[in-house]
Design a protein around this motif. Structure first.
Motif, PDB file in Angstrom:
ATOM      1  N   ALA A  28       0.821  -1.217   0.000  1.00  0.00           N
ATOM      2  CA  ALA A  28       0.000   0.000   0.000  1.00  0.00           C
ATOM      3  C   ALA A  28       0.849   1.259   0.000  1.00  0.00           C
ATOM      4  N   LYS A  31       2.667   3.605  -4.227  1.00  0.00           N
ATOM      5  CA  LYS A  31       1.512   4.242  -4.858  1.00  0.00           C
ATOM      6  C   LYS A  31       1.665   4.347  -6.376  1.00  0.00           C
ATOM      7  N   SER A  35      -4.590   6.847  -3.755  1.00  0.00           N
ATOM      8  CA  SER A  35      -4.579   5.674  -2.880  1.00  0.00           C
ATOM      9  C   SER A  35      -4.480   4.370  -3.676  1.00  0.00           C
ATOM     10  N   HIS A  63      -6.966  -4.373   2.494  1.00  0.00           N
ATOM     11  CA  HIS A  63      -7.490  -3.083   2.041  1.00  0.00           C
ATOM     12  C   HIS A  63      -7.919  -2.212   3.221  1.00  0.00           C
ATOM     13  N   SER A  66      -4.816  -0.960   5.145  1.00  0.00           N
ATOM     14  CA  SER A  66      -4.039   0.036   4.398  1.00  0.00           C
ATOM     15  C   SER A  66      -4.814   1.336   4.228  1.00  0.00           C
ATOM     16  N   SER A  67      -6.134   1.271   4.058  1.00  0.00           N
ATOM     17  CA  SER A  67      -6.911   2.512   3.949  1.00  0.00           C
ATOM     18  C   SER A  67      -7.026   3.203   5.310  1.00  0.00           C
ATOM     19  N   ALA A  70      -4.166   5.376   5.836  1.00  0.00           N
ATOM     20  CA  ALA A  70      -4.258   6.606   5.033  1.00  0.00           C
ATOM     21  C   ALA A  70      -5.382   7.516   5.533  1.00  0.00           C
ATOM     22  N   PRO A  73      -9.454   7.885   3.106  1.00  0.00           N
ATOM     23  CA  PRO A  73      -9.640   9.088   2.290  1.00  0.00           C
ATOM     24  C   PRO A  73     -10.993   9.182   1.579  1.00  0.00           C
ATOM     25  N   HIS A  79     -14.812   2.625   1.995  1.00  0.00           N
ATOM     26  CA  HIS A  79     -13.731   1.648   2.080  1.00  0.00           C
ATOM     27  C   HIS A  79     -14.238   0.281   2.528  1.00  0.00           C
TER      28      HIS A  79
END
Length: 167
Positions: A28, A31, A35, A63, A66-67, A70, A73, A79
């Protein structure tokens, strides 16, 4: 699927899934655009190396983690939807690969995880009232998402075939 669930309940497989989720989080950080990254390669690999169910588990957890790193977003509900899609798309890929190894599963999974995934976020983004949503969002993400999907899937297949030769 019940046989696959039994196969996941041993310490070796649970460890492999954990390591692949960690690899997904590392991916992740690589990039492609925004994202869009190399986080799904580990899930597609797990679908081949362990089984489709394990791949789906790596896909959804990789997923979501990893989201989360971040800051979600696209919002948490979006998500969660993407994570559920990842589970389904990776499972379908693994199942198809078991039936017809080769190019067809790669093409199907690329189309599902690329343009189809981008298309499904259109109504959800509008319902959530995201500042950048609907068709403009689709137009911006579909091509990089498709390219990234193909790269993730192709790398997973290459890695799987390389490791399988050594077994």
């Amino acid at each position: 699927m019940q046989k696959q669930a039994r196969e996941i309940h041993n310490i070796k497989t649970i460890t492999q899934i954990g390591l692949l989720i960690a690899l997904s989080i590392i991916g992740a950080t690589i990039k492609i655009q925004g994202s869009i990254a190399f986080d799904s390669m580990a899930a597609f690999f797990a679908a081949l190396y362990i089984n489709p169910l394990a791949g789906g588990v790596v896909g959804i957890l990789g997923h979501l983690i990893s989201s989360a790193t971040a800051g979600f977003p696209l919002t948490l509900p979006m998500h969660i939807l993407i994570g559920i899609q990842m589970f389904a798309f990776v499972y379908i890929f693994g199942w198809l690969y078991e039936k017809t190894p080769g190019g067809i599963p790669v093409v199907v999974a690329t189309l599902l995880n690329g343009p189809m995934a981008a298309l499904t976020v259109v109504p959800m983004s509008l319902m959530l009232g995201l500042p950048f949503s609907g068709w403009p969002l689709f137009m911006v993400i579909w091509l990089p998402l498709t390219i990234a999907s193909f790269a993730n899937i192709l790398l997973a297949v290459i890695l799987y075939r390389s490791i399988s030769r050594g077994r």
